[in-house]
Structures are given as structure tokens and as C-alpha cells.
Motif scaffolding. Structure first.
Motif, short mmCIF file in Angstrom:
data_model
loop_
_atom_site.label_atom_id
_atom_site.label_comp_id
_atom_site.label_asym_id
_atom_site.label_seq_id
_atom_site.Cartn_x
_atom_site.Cartn_y
_atom_site.Cartn_z
N MET A 24 50.07 46.63 49.17
CA MET A 24 50.71 47.45 48.14
C MET A 24 52.03 46.86 47.63
N PRO A 25 52.92 46.36 48.51
CA PRO A 25 54.19 45.82 47.99
C PRO A 25 53.99 44.67 47.01
N ALA A 26 53.08 43.74 47.32
CA ALA A 26 52.87 42.59 46.44
C ALA A 26 52.19 43.00 45.14
N THR A 27 51.17 43.85 45.24
CA THR A 27 50.48 44.31 44.03
C THR A 27 51.44 45.09 43.14
N TYR A 28 52.25 45.95 43.76
CA TYR A 28 53.23 46.73 42.99
C TYR A 28 54.19 45.79 42.26
N ALA A 29 54.67 44.78 42.95
CA ALA A 29 55.64 43.85 42.34
C ALA A 29 55.04 43.13 41.14
N ALA A 30 53.78 42.67 41.27
CA ALA A 30 53.14 41.96 40.17
C ALA A 30 52.89 42.88 38.97
N VAL A 31 52.40 44.09 39.24
CA VAL A 31 52.13 45.03 38.14
C VAL A 31 53.44 45.47 37.48
N ALA A 32 54.45 45.77 38.30
CA ALA A 32 55.73 46.20 37.74
C ALA A 32 56.37 45.10 36.90
N ALA A 33 56.26 43.85 37.34
CA ALA A 33 56.81 42.73 36.56
C ALA A 33 56.05 42.59 35.24
N SER A 34 54.74 42.75 35.27
CA SER A 34 53.93 42.66 34.04
C SER A 34 54.26 43.79 33.08
N LEU A 35 54.45 45.00 33.62
CA LEU A 35 54.84 46.13 32.77
C LEU A 35 56.24 45.92 32.21
N GLY A 36 57.11 45.26 33.00
CA GLY A 36 58.44 44.93 32.48
C GLY A 36 58.37 44.02 31.27
N ALA A 37 57.45 43.04 31.32
CA ALA A 37 57.26 42.15 30.18
C ALA A 37 56.76 42.92 28.96
N LEU A 38 55.89 43.90 29.20
CA LEU A 38 55.39 44.75 28.12
C LEU A 38 56.53 45.53 27.48
#
Length: 322
Positions: A60-74
Motif C-alpha cells: 500500500m505505501p508504494a502504490t499510494y506514493a505512485a498514484v499520488a505522484a501521478s495525480l499530482g502531475a494531473l
């Protein structure tokens, strides 16, 4: 990219779930699940509540970080985007839904789809005390995606690799059919994960989609093998995370590839930093994906203002060269 951490409420919920359980047993389950995924298996290996918790604590921590970073780019490129509904496809324990809830205060409707009953149960339990996620709905039957209502935001994270090559094209069509505005797809930052992202990107651009991020254009990807587009997100490890993985470092780096697609053309394009820039005394050298293709950019120190900006560039950032 900043370091997205699991929300405090989610960390507490995970720690509470672990209380009273044998750490060695959970660690063994986590190791077996990880091995199954590395060997090409899927979520069917997660069969019990203990399996689901072991998976969540480790991934969960790694998946959350990747998704959150991608949403940040959005958000950086579509700052006015305020989705009211999310369709989280292949939701697992609800990781992407938590990241989206943290990113968009406008979200009120969360629909989670996953075929794994243990992971869905855990998702509901983790979200039950969250003001908005408590109202999430979960479905796990095979027709759930086709019967779901279109959503402003659709996310499929670490999912399309579970489909065979023939099935991915059909699944991509089904995802896009449910996308009211914006689709985010995240995959592991490996050459194979990147190829899957490129296949989906190419297919949906042909169907009228437009890229928000990471690409600054809707054209063909300028990279060629053995190079591939991926990014890295450093994240702190939970105490339980360190114990279960037998890790020594208090952090890890999650490498991921992603694409954000929308139904409307983008008004402004920014270049993307594709690798860690090299900062020297004479110049800053950076590998950029631009609207005109791949560029190896050198910013000389004599151009003080541009050099100062380039020194702050980070891998994965959208940058304005003007």
C-alpha cells in the motif's frame, strides 16, 4: 516530486489491524504473495483477511506514493479539475481511492471494483471511519465494469499487467467507455510496464483521447528500446513495513510508469524531465521530453536566471523552458 505518505488515518487503521497478530506469520504471507506476483501470478493468491492485510502492509505505501505522484502531475496541469466521482478499477484494498480522496476534496462518490473478496472487505474496513470514503461502494462480479456508471475520474493502478495481450485491448476500450473526463493508468516502472502504458496510450489517442501527463504531446513516444519512460518516488516505510520486509532502510524508492488521458485537448504543454538532471559548475544537463520530441538540454551557468531554474529541476517534473 514531493514524497506522498499514507494519510495518518490510514496508517493508524493498518496498525490497528496488525495489533495482536503474529508478525512472523504475516511476514511469511507477505513474502509468498510477493513471490507469486514476481512469478507472474495475480491477486488470487490473496485468499484470507490475513493475506489481504499482509499485502496491504507491504504494497500500500508504494502504490499510494505512485498514484499520488501521478495525480499530482494531473493537478499541476489541470488545476481546475474537480471530479465528483471516482471509479477505482482493480481497487485492491482501496489504495488509489485514498490517494484520490486526499488529492480532490470535490470527490463524493467512490466506486471500487475488484474480483478479490478479501481485498474488498479490507478496503471497506479501512475506509469506514473516513468522512467520504465511508460511503464507498464495492463490486466484484465479472460484469461490474460494464454495468458501472461513467465517472469523472477513472483509475486503474497496477492492473493491466494481469491481462493477456489480447485482453488488454478490450479492457482498455472498456476503461475508456467509463471515463467521463480523465483516466489515470499506473504500472510498474519496468520496460514491460512501460510497453503496456504505451500500448494503451496509442490505442486511446486513436480513439480521440489527449495526454495530460507525463507526455507534453499526443504524438508517438520518442523513446526507443532499451530506453523507457519511468519515474521514481521515494517514500517512508511504516514501522510494520520495515519489520515485515526485513528492511534496513527507513525508506524505499517505487519506480512506476503512468499516463493520464483526457477527453479534451490540453491548452498548454510543458516539457517533462525524464531522468535526474546532472548539475555541474558550468551547466545543467537534462533529458527532456518536449512538444517537439526528445531533447538533451544544456543550460549554461552564464544564463544565471535559466541556470537557477534548471538547478531546481527534478526527475518527473513538468518544466516550462520559456
Amino acid at each position: 516530486m514531493s514524497a506522498p505518505e499514507l494519510p495518518a488515518q490510514l496508517r493508524s487503521a493498518l496498525e490497528a489491524k496488525l495489533h495482536g497478530l503474529a508478525r512472523d506469520e504475516i511476514a511469511a504471507r507477505a513474502a509468498q504473495i510477493s513471490k507469486t506476483y514476481r512469478d507472474g501470478g495475480n491477486s488470487r493468491v490473496i485468499a484470507s483477511s490475513a493475506d489481504a492485510l499482509a499485502y496491504a502492509l507491504v504494497r500500500m505505501p508504494a502504490t499510494y506514493a505512485a498514484v499520488a505522484a501521478s495525480l499530482g502531475a494531473l493537478v499541476e496541469l489541470k488545476p481546475d479539475f474537480a471530479p465528483s466521482g471516482l471509479l477505482d478499477v482493480g481497487a485492491g484494498p482501496g489504495t488509489a481511492s485514498w490517494a484520490a480522496a486526499e488529492t480532490f476534496s470535490s470527490l463524493r462518490k467512490f466506486t471500487l471494483l475488484d474480483i478479490n473478496a478479501a481485498l474488498q472487505t479490507l478496503a471497506l474496513e479501512l475506509g469506514r471511519d473516513h468522512g467520504r470514503l465511508a460511503a464507498m461502494t464495492c463490486r466484484r462480479d465479472l460484469h461490474a465494469l460494464d454495468e458501472a456508471e461513467p465517472s469523472d475520474l477513472v483509475i486503474a493502478s497496477y492492473l493491466i499487467g494481469e491481462f493477456g495481450e489480447a485482453g488488454r485491448s478490450t479492457f482498455t476500450e472498456r476503461l475508456w467507455a467509463k471515463t467521463g473526463d480523465t483516466l489515470l493508468v499506473v504500472e510498474p516502472g519496468t520496460p514491460a510496464g512501460f510497453r503496456r502504458i504505451i500500448e494503451l496510450r496509442t490505442q486511446l489517442i486513436a480513439d480521440g483521447a489527449h495526454v495530460v501527463a507525463p507526455c507534453p504531446h499526443d504524438g508517438l513516444c520518442p523513446l526507443s528500446a532499451p530506453d523507457w519512460c519511468h519515474f521514481a518516488q521515494r517514500l517512508p516505510r511504516l514501522r510494520a513495513h520495515i519489520q515485515l520486509k526485513g528492511a534496513e532502510l527507513p525508506f524505499e524508492d517505487e519506480k512506476f510508469s503512468y499516463v493520464v488521458l483526457t477527453r479534451n485537448p490540453m491548452a498548454k504543454r510543458f516539457s517533462r524531465v525524464l531522468a535526474p538532471p546532472v548539475v555541474g559548475k558550468v551547466e545543467v544537463s537534462a533529458k527532456l521530453c518536449t512538444a517537439d520530441g526528445l531533447q538533451m538540454t544544456k543550460v549554461p551557468r552564464r544564463d544565471k536566471a535559466a541556470y537557477a531554474r534548471a538547478r531546481r529541476w527534478r526527475w518527473g517534473e513538468a518544466v516550462d523552458k520559456s
